[in-house]
Design a protein around this motif. Structure first.
Motif, mmCIF file in Angstrom:
data_model
loop_
_atom_site.group_PDB
_atom_site.id
_atom_site.type_symbol
_atom_site.label_atom_id
_atom_site.label_comp_id
_atom_site.label_asym_id
_atom_site.label_seq_id
_atom_site.Cartn_x
_atom_site.Cartn_y
_atom_site.Cartn_z
ATOM 1 N N ARG A 149 -10.904 -6.310 -3.781
ATOM 2 C CA ARG A 149 -9.681 -7.420 -3.972
ATOM 3 C C ARG A 149 -10.131 -8.218 -5.110
ATOM 4 N N LEU A 162 -7.380 -0.559 1.393
ATOM 5 C CA LEU A 162 -6.988 -1.249 2.728
ATOM 6 C C LEU A 162 -8.055 -1.801 3.332
ATOM 7 N N HIS A 176 -1.112 -9.837 -0.002
ATOM 8 C CA HIS A 176 -2.451 -10.559 0.079
ATOM 9 C C HIS A 176 -3.009 -10.584 -1.168
ATOM 10 N N VAL A 215 -9.072 -5.077 2.646
ATOM 11 C CA VAL A 215 -8.117 -6.150 2.853
ATOM 12 C C VAL A 215 -8.191 -6.798 4.514
ATOM 13 N N THR A 236 0.101 -5.468 1.222
ATOM 14 C CA THR A 236 -1.105 -5.738 0.657
ATOM 15 C C THR A 236 -0.792 -6.414 -0.573
ATOM 16 N N GLY A 243 -5.110 -10.741 6.129
ATOM 17 C CA GLY A 243 -5.968 -9.777 6.243
ATOM 18 C C GLY A 243 -6.602 -9.662 7.644
ATOM 19 N N LEU A 247 0.743 -0.998 -0.036
ATOM 20 C CA LEU A 247 0.026 -0.115 -0.015
ATOM 21 C C LEU A 247 0.823 1.205 -0.076
#
Length: 265
Positions: free
Chosen positions: A75, A193, A104, A196, A101, A128, A35
């Motif tokens: 996502r 975010l 993720h 996540v 991130t 997450g 991020l």
């Protein structure tokens, strides 16, 4: 710093996605920043690998040279961006490396598209979850950034952290009339975010079938209980980088590159 000749781009609907590419080889490595980051933070990694691998660093939607204010920051949208990039590179399989991130996102890509990923490397990344309590301090940090910095030194003083991390993040700033400005919008990143952190994706984690490497920092930002649960899976190997924080690939670049080279074919 990544030079102009390395940059490429493609579009997915209204979103333009930029990526940098170097090297050649039969085993592509795709790098996903975290991020507020940019592909520039992978410049040393790209240089180190480009003699033996085709290395590609994507600037994810809302970041860097990619579309700054996309409407969709789910996502699913991030996963589809990476899938489109891998298909553009020839359809894989690739070694997929993601930090924070980006890790993720990489996990979700590997869970849903095992044919596109030969190995997964998650760098300071978890499954997450954490909700508003986890979002609040990051949101405060994002909104604390000024619109621009007069020069690199002013940014590095503001950013703190290791010299390597400060320089890499400074490389990702863009010039504007006021000086050096972040190449993202805080509202966009907060919503990115939030997606996540809304819930832990344990089902996706349990679905990952490819060899997986969890690389964490000595001063990790990933909850220890989450790491412990992630390590219960047999195909997961674990490495801790000493003397590093969340940006471990920038804090301890030599240890990071030694680790990554040991994982690649």
């Amino acid at each position: 710093m990544i030079g102009p000749a390395a940059w490429r781009s493609f579009s997915r609907g209204p979103v333009r996605l930029a990526y940098a590419e170097a090297g050649a080889g039969d085993h592509p490595v795709v790098l996903l920043h975290g991020l507020a980051g940019t592909a520039q933070e992978w410049s040393a990694t790209m240089r180190a690998l480009s003699g033996s691998h085709r290395v590609v660093a994507l600037e994810q939607r809302g970041h860097g040279h990619s579309t700054r204010m996309p409407q969709d920051v789910t996502r699913a949208a991030h996963v589809e961006d990476v899938v489109a990039l891998i298909e553009r590179l020839g359809g894989g399989p690739v070694t997929l490396v993601g930090q924070s991130t980006g890790g993720h996102t990489a996990m979700l890509v590997a869970a849903e598209n095992p044919d596109l990923v030969s190995r997964l490397v998650m760098v300071e990344a978890g499954v997450g979850g954490g909700g508003d309590a986890a979002l609040a301090p990051v949101e405060r940090w994002l909104r604390s950034w000024p619109e621009s910095f007069p020069d690199r030194d002013a940014f590095i003083d503001f950013f703190g952290g290791s010299p390597g991390a400060g320089d890499a993040w400074a490389d990702g700033l863009q010039f504007d009339a006021g000086g050096l400005a972040p190449c993202w919008d805080a509202d966009v990143l907060v919503e990115t975010l939030r997606a996540v952190l809304v819930l832990p994706r344990w089902r996706a984690w349990e679905s990952v079938s490819v060899p997986t490497y969890l690389v964490v920092a000595e001063r990790s930002a990933i909850p220890s209980e989450q790491v412990e649960r992630m390590l219960r899976r047999e195909q997961v190997e674990h490495v801790t980088i000493s003397g590093a924080g969340h940006d471990l690939h920038l804090d301890q670049p030599r240890a990071w590159l030694e680790t990554l080279n040991g994982l690649l074919p």
